[in-house]
Design an enzyme around this catalytic site. Structure first.
Site, PDB file in Angstrom:
ATOM      1  N   LEU A  27       0.853  -1.193   0.000  1.00  0.00           N
ATOM      2  CA  LEU A  27       0.000   0.000   0.000  1.00  0.00           C
ATOM      3  C   LEU A  27       0.884   1.237   0.000  1.00  0.00           C
ATOM      4  CD1 LEU A  27      -2.701  -0.677   2.775  1.00  0.00           C
ATOM      5  CD2 LEU A  27      -3.102  -0.543   0.319  1.00  0.00           C
ATOM      6  N   HIS A  28       0.623   2.160  -0.926  1.00  0.00           N
ATOM      7  CA  HIS A  28       1.367   3.412  -0.853  1.00  0.00           C
ATOM      8  C   HIS A  28       0.622   4.604  -1.443  1.00  0.00           C
ATOM      9  CE1 HIS A  28       2.195   2.450  -5.069  1.00  0.00           C
ATOM     10  NE2 HIS A  28       2.555   3.710  -5.231  1.00  0.00           N
ATOM     11  N   ARG A  29      -0.488   4.409  -2.130  1.00  0.00           N
ATOM     12  CA  ARG A  29      -1.141   5.525  -2.799  1.00  0.00           C
ATOM     13  C   ARG A  29      -1.866   6.423  -1.798  1.00  0.00           C
ATOM     14  NH1 ARG A  29      -0.375   5.569  -7.981  1.00  0.00           N
ATOM     15  NH2 ARG A  29       0.141   3.595  -9.015  1.00  0.00           N
TER      16      ARG A  29
END
Length: 367
Positions: free
Chosen positions: A204-206
């Site tokens: 997860l990074h957005r």
């Protein structure tokens, strides 16, 4: 002879540009490599140069992290000075990070021909900074290398001349095919007490998932429930880890949090995962190439071939869709998928073939 400048800056660039740099070197092309330093942490940068055998950069701009505007501006200032010093005849950029756009604008303003690898991808979601970077880079590029048919269609619809558009395949897949056997042979799952084919891998990074706290809480609660049926390994992006700590969002024992992983470790884990849950565009492509089921935690994708051909499905951050998808995968009902055209490990050869023909037409051959 043409002098080529290749630009990298963030983790995805390394996998996309390495095959091109190697192919240019194989043909004896004069080139130099610029690393903007957008990703500068050893885990997000140095390890990729080592594992991919990417030559150490000739120029390191060292811009580091900042707001989008300040980071892009800093890269532009530093890269302009580099171009004025080294005088490249062609600049190659890849992907959609800030380094891509910054280098593209500099090249365009200095009237240096520009090639964009992975051109034409569109999510049609301007809330994604990457979408803005993609669109603007394509508008100033002279050679546009599409990784899938949708990219060609979008560029045509936007009025890009046909002669500038080239469907070459996916350079990231070139890197994957070259390294996957070694990655799997290392059995990286043993380090985490896992068995091949029996765990989920999460990234997860957005901002829509990480910076929107309620979305992050919902996703982590869903991942905790997935872990009741399937062990979860979660290499945590630094910004994501900061949000989890800031909001005191807890994970269950079935969710194993780790620091970002080296390329080969992550590739080996991905190749033998039961499924992958991600908001990464590149991982959608890699899972499709590997035939691994992928649940994309977004409402849209700029890589539709991973859905129409591959093993990817959009589930957003809807707990019901995520859990139903994992249940379907565990039951063995997931489509096996296929690789899109030209995702065959030879995209970089096609890129350099086009560059060679382009140079010959200008009377300035590559070699």
């Amino acid at each position: 002879m043409i002098k080529v400048c290749s630009v990298v800056g963030a983790r995805p660039n390394f996998m996309k540009m390495t095959p091109i740099v190697h192919e240019l070197a194989r043909r004896g092309v004069e080139q130099f490599l610029v690393h903007t330093g957008q990703h500068y942490d050893a885990r997000m940068s140095d390890v990729f140069f080592d594992e991919l055998n990417l030559p150490k950069p000739d120029v390191f701009l060292g811009v580091g992290s900042d707001s989008h505007a300040k980071q892009t501006a800093a890269i532009m200032v530093a890269f302009e000075a580099t171009c004025l010093e080294f005088r490249p005849d062609l600049v190659i950029v890849s992907g959609d990070v800030n380094s891509t756009l910054a280098a593209a604008i500099v090249a365009a303003k200095l009237m240096i021909p520009l090639a964009h690898v992975e051109a034409g991808l569109r999510s049609f979601d301007r809330a994604m900074p990457e979408e803005v970077n993609r669109v603007l880079t394509d508008r100033v590029s002279d050679l546009l290398f599409a990784s899938e048919e949708s990219g060609v269609t979008h560029l045509r619809n936007e009025g890009v001349p046909e002669a500038r558009i080239h469907l070459v395949g996916n350079c990231m897949v070139d890197s994957l095919f070259k390294h996957v056997d070694v990655a799997v042979s290392r059995s990286p799952w043993n380090e985490f007490g896992l068995e091949p084919g029996s765990y989920a891998l999460v990234t997860l990074h957005r901002p829509s998932n990480v910076d929107e706290i309620e979305a992050l809480r919902t996703l982590m609660a869903t991942i905790n429930r997935v872990a009741e049926h399937l062990p979860v390994l979660f290499p945590v992006h630094p910004r994501t880890r900061a949000r989890l700590a800031q909001e005191a969002i807890a994970t269950t024992p079935g969710v194993r949090l780790t620091d970002p992983l080296p390329y080969l470790t992550f590739l080996g884990l991905m190749a033998k995962a039961k499924c992958v849950l991600t908001d990464s565009g590149g991982i959608q492509e890699e899972t499709t190439a590997l035939g691994v089921p992928c649940l994309t935690l977004r409402e849209n994708t700029e890589r539709p071939a991973t859905i129409t051909c591959g093993t990817n499905r959009l589930v957003g951050n809807d707990p019901a869709q995520i859990e139903a998808g994992v249940a379907e995968i565990r039951a063995g009902h997931w489509p096996t998928g296929s690789r899109p055209p030209f995702w065959d490990g030879h995209a970089a050869v096609r890129v350099v073939d086009v560059l060679d023909a382009w140079g010959a037409e200008r009377g300035t051959p590559l070699t």
